[in-house]
Design a protein around this motif. Structure first.
Motif, PDB file in Angstrom:
ATOM      1  N   UNK A   1      -7.261  47.994  47.912  1.00 60.12           N
ATOM      2  CA  UNK A   1      -7.822  47.288  46.682  1.00 60.12           C
ATOM      3  C   UNK A   1      -7.007  47.072  45.605  1.00 60.12           C
ATOM      4  N   UNK A   2      -6.330  48.195  45.225  1.00 59.81           N
ATOM      5  CA  UNK A   2      -5.233  48.186  44.184  1.00 59.81           C
ATOM      6  C   UNK A   2      -4.468  46.975  44.185  1.00 59.81           C
ATOM      7  N   UNK A   3      -3.682  46.809  45.606  1.00 58.77           N
ATOM      8  CA  UNK A   3      -2.916  45.842  46.018  1.00 58.77           C
ATOM      9  C   UNK A   3      -3.319  44.459  45.599  1.00 58.77           C
ATOM     10  N   UNK A   4      -4.699  44.283  46.217  1.00 56.33           N
ATOM     11  CA  UNK A   4      -5.387  43.102  46.066  1.00 56.33           C
ATOM     12  C   UNK A   4      -5.570  42.577  44.585  1.00 56.33           C
TER      13      UNK A   4
ATOM     14  N   UNK B   1      10.073  41.230  47.465  1.00 54.83           N
ATOM     15  CA  UNK B   1      11.427  41.987  47.109  1.00 54.83           C
ATOM     16  C   UNK B   1      11.061  43.261  46.056  1.00 54.83           C
ATOM     17  N   UNK B   2      10.247  42.934  45.278  1.00 59.05           N
ATOM     18  CA  UNK B   2       9.903  44.086  44.426  1.00 59.05           C
ATOM     19  C   UNK B   2       9.088  45.040  44.952  1.00 59.05           C
ATOM     20  N   UNK B   3       8.768  46.202  44.005  1.00 55.92           N
ATOM     21  CA  UNK B   3       7.752  47.323  44.548  1.00 55.92           C
ATOM     22  C   UNK B   3       6.353  46.698  44.738  1.00 55.92           C
ATOM     23  N   UNK B   4       5.819  46.978  45.804  1.00 54.37           N
ATOM     24  CA  UNK B   4       4.490  46.473  46.419  1.00 54.37           C
ATOM     25  C   UNK B   4       3.266  46.841  45.426  1.00 54.37           C
ATOM     26  N   UNK B   5       3.389  47.893  44.577  1.00 55.16           N
ATOM     27  CA  UNK B   5       2.362  48.012  43.649  1.00 55.16           C
ATOM     28  C   UNK B   5       2.845  47.931  42.117  1.00 55.16           C
ATOM     29  N   UNK B   6       2.496  46.915  41.611  1.00 58.73           N
ATOM     30  CA  UNK B   6       3.109  46.569  40.134  1.00 58.73           C
ATOM     31  C   UNK B   6       2.226  45.677  39.683  1.00 58.73           C
TER      32      UNK B   6
ATOM     33  N   UNK C   1       4.123  45.358  52.436  1.00 60.64           N
ATOM     34  CA  UNK C   1       3.231  46.330  52.538  1.00 60.64           C
ATOM     35  C   UNK C   1       3.557  47.500  51.666  1.00 60.64           C
ATOM     36  N   UNK C   2       2.595  47.772  50.771  1.00 63.17           N
ATOM     37  CA  UNK C   2       2.903  49.237  50.095  1.00 63.17           C
ATOM     38  C   UNK C   2       3.201  50.551  51.033  1.00 63.17           C
ATOM     39  N   UNK C   3       2.828  50.162  52.260  1.00 63.79           N
ATOM     40  CA  UNK C   3       3.135  51.126  53.377  1.00 63.79           C
ATOM     41  C   UNK C   3       4.134  50.637  54.007  1.00 63.79           C
ATOM     42  N   UNK C   4       5.074  50.079  53.592  1.00 67.81           N
ATOM     43  CA  UNK C   4       6.258  49.513  54.480  1.00 67.81           C
ATOM     44  C   UNK C   4       7.067  50.514  54.959  1.00 67.81           C
ATOM     45  N   UNK C   5       7.400  51.493  54.253  1.00 68.82           N
ATOM     46  CA  UNK C   5       8.294  52.457  54.986  1.00 68.82           C
ATOM     47  C   UNK C   5       7.666  53.018  56.156  1.00 68.82           C
ATOM     48  N   UNK C   6       6.344  53.286  55.860  1.00 72.19           N
ATOM     49  CA  UNK C   6       5.735  53.910  57.103  1.00 72.19           C
ATOM     50  C   UNK C   6       5.754  53.045  58.287  1.00 72.19           C
ATOM     51  N   UNK C   7       5.596  51.947  58.220  1.00 78.80           N
ATOM     52  CA  UNK C   7       5.638  50.988  59.194  1.00 78.80           C
ATOM     53  C   UNK C   7       6.991  50.766  60.126  1.00 78.80           C
ATOM     54  N   UNK C   8       7.858  50.807  58.987  1.00 77.61           N
ATOM     55  CA  UNK C   8       9.464  50.710  59.462  1.00 77.61           C
ATOM     56  C   UNK C   8       9.668  52.173  60.262  1.00 77.61           C
ATOM     57  N   UNK C   9       9.143  53.111  59.692  1.00 81.69           N
ATOM     58  CA  UNK C   9       9.447  54.479  60.385  1.00 81.69           C
ATOM     59  C   UNK C   9       8.857  54.346  61.814  1.00 81.69           C
TER      60      UNK C   9
END
Lengths: 313, 240
Positions: free
Chosen positions: A51-54, A67-72, B83-91
């Motif tokens: 949800x935060x991401x959305x 490229x950047x951090x996913x949550x920002x 994905x915010x969990x990209x690292x996990x998926x790559x693992x």
């Protein structure tokens, strides 16, 4: 069992003796607490991060999301651009989708409440022939998966000439046996027969007893049925997808699938398009806002309504 | 005529495949739903009840994004690049969205989406039902030396029987009729991944409404039979 499952009064909720933990600072107690925190925390991440991401994604560019951090947080300017892309998609289609969803949601909720509440009341409070049979039929239909009915309903609408009209979506959605069941369990559990009997002795007819006593006392279950039915209608996909194939009749759920197929991300054949990840996130967020508001307002009544039905049924 | 339509669709090469997909999905979905919903509801009920109000709300919130929205969001969240969990998926060894969104992974992916959007309201409901378990009973068990596990398995879970049965029925019925997820991920799933999709293809792809209706009947018979089984096993509609 119905008598033992009555909810205890509010102050009793935290009746665990608080001193117990301090008296025995056991290693296993500390371990259990740490494990508790870890498990609860992992699931907070699982449920809340999407949800935060959305919420944040529309403020950024598609490139930046990769490229950047996913949550920002990106910038307000990006948000404006994203919004323009979403708004201009198929000449303001999102406005049409929202309007359609609202019409289908409000229409079917109104019909569901007007039919399910009196039906549940009658099944609970009145004596008439075939009452048991009607109750059993309600329970069976309630368990019947709705999606298996979609194609038969399509044939029915086709035969009655209603296919392609809003009624082809509103009427089947408004048919809500679970609402009748909820109203039934609610009235059985919380409306004493004596109350109605005294009203009848005073000369009120069945209609007046329902209108003056049943309806005002049924407010919690009315709210619950409205909530469940509105959310159900807003989120339904298969039925409008089949019934209303033209894009200007599509509700948001169906509209979003056209948005997805217009994006290069999921459909390499889509060609050049302005629909990227930020646009998809924003469209998803906007189209969920009405349900989100209803959800936040009704968490409490959901539990109270559902469990009052459970313990008293 | 007769049962011709039923045998005709059942001998279609896509028929058993679609039921097989859905069964794989259902097994994962129901096990995860049962275990995690009960675990989380009991956990939240057992400790710090005032603070867990926030947790319950956070678990419940994704329900507002059910249906097409959850599919949209998760297709992006399962892309290792964004994905915010990209690292996990790559693992797991997946570097791109194509490697995650594979046909073999679909049952698990749909389970994940369904759990994300659907578990929270059940956690809230089970929590509410746990409030109905009389405190004296639990206190008495504790004095008799029962530990948290024993209380959960011998007292709390048996008293939630109706709600568990109801959750499983709805989970099963909902899972059997899965449509929006594979339909939106057509590029991966194709047009006949689930029985409802196959039914839709029969009706609107091949203009074969009789075949479509036959599949609908199969689905209904299976769901109703399972629902009845659970209803009678758990004595769901008996007045006690």
């Amino acid at each position: 069992m119905s008598s033992t499952l009555v909810r205890p009064a509010a102050p009793a909720v935290d009746a665990r003796p608080p001193s117990r933990k301090r008296r025995r600072p056991d290693l296993s107690v500390v371990g259990a607490r740490v494990a508790w925190l870890i498990v609860a925390g992992v699931f907070v991440f699982f449920f809340a991060v999407p949800i935060l991401w959305m919420v944040l994604a529309p403020t950024r560019t598609d490139h930046d999301l990769v490229v950047g951090s996913p949550i920002a947080f990106g910038s307000w300017e990006n948000l404006k651009t994203t919004w323009e892309h979403v708004y201009n998609f198929q000449s303001h289609a999102i406005v049409t989708w929202m309007k359609n969803s609202a019409i289908y949601g409000i229409g079917s909720t109104a019909i569901a409440v007007v039919t399910a509440i009196p039906a549940g009341y009658a099944l609970a409070m009145m004596k008439f022939r075939a009452r048991k049979l009607l109750l059993t039929v309600t329970l069976v239909v309630m368990l019947m998966p709705a999606a298996t009915m979609v194609l038969p309903l399509y044939l029915e609408m086709d035969a009655s000439g209603l296919d392609g009209t809003v009624w082809a979506v509103i009427l089947p959605t408004a048919f809500y046996p679970f609402g009748t069941y909820l109203a039934y369990t609610y009235y059985v559990g919380s409306l004493p027969d004596e109350l109605l009997d005294s009203a009848r002795i005073d000369g009120a007819n069945e209609w007046q007893t329902f209108w003056r006593i049943g309806l005002p006392l049924g407010r919690p279950v009315i709210a619950l049925v409205m909530f469940l039915e509105f959310v159900h209608s807003w989120n339904s996909f298969f039925l409008p997808y089949v019934m209303l194939p033209s894009n200007d009749q599509a509700p948001t759920q169906v509209g979003l699938s056209t948005l997805l197929s217009a994006s290069v991300l999921f459909n390499p054949a889509a060609g050049v398009s302005e629909v990227g990840r930020p646009e998809i996130a924003l469209a998803a967020l906007i189209s969920s806002l009405p349900v989100l508001i209803v959800f936040i307002l009704s968490q409490r009544s959901l539990v109270e309504g559902m469990t009052s039905g459970a313990t008293k049924g | 005529m007769g049962l011709g339509n039923f045998t005709r669709v059942a001998t279609d090469y896509r028929f058993f495949a679609s039921f097989g997909h859905v069964m794989l999905y259902l097994i994962q979905w129901l096990v995860v739903l049962l275990v995690l919903v009960l675990t989380l509801a009991l956990m939240l009920h057992g400790r710090m009840r005032r603070t867990t109000k926030v947790l319950r709300f956070l678990y419940y919130l994704p329900g507002a994004f059910a249906g097409a929205v959850s599919v949209l969001i998760w297709t992006i969240l399962l892309d290792p690049a964004a994905s915010p969990a990209g690292g996990l998926l790559q693992a797991f060894g997946w570097a791109s969205s194509n490697e995650v969104l594979q046909r073999d992974h679909l049952p698990t992916i749909f389970m994940l989406i369904a759990f994300w959007a659907g578990a929270g309201s059940w956690i809230v409901i089970m929590y509410g039902a746990l409030n109905g378990v009389p405190l004296e009973v639990i206190e008495a068990a504790r004095i008799d030396g029962a530990n948290t596990w024993q209380i959960a398995f011998r007292i709390q879970i048996p008293l939630l029987r109706r709600w568990i049965a109801y959750m499983l029925i709805l989970g099963f019925a909902g899972g059997m009729q899965v449509f929006v997820e594979p339909q939106m991920l057509q590029n991966v799933a194709g047009r006949s991944w689930s029985p409802n999709q196959l039914s839709y293809s029969f009706a609107f792809g091949a203009a074969d409404l009789n075949g479509a209706a036959a599949i609908a009947v199969y689905l209904m018979v299976i769901s109703l039979a399972c629902a009845m089984l659970v209803v009678f096993k758990a004595r769901l509609f008996e007045k006690e």
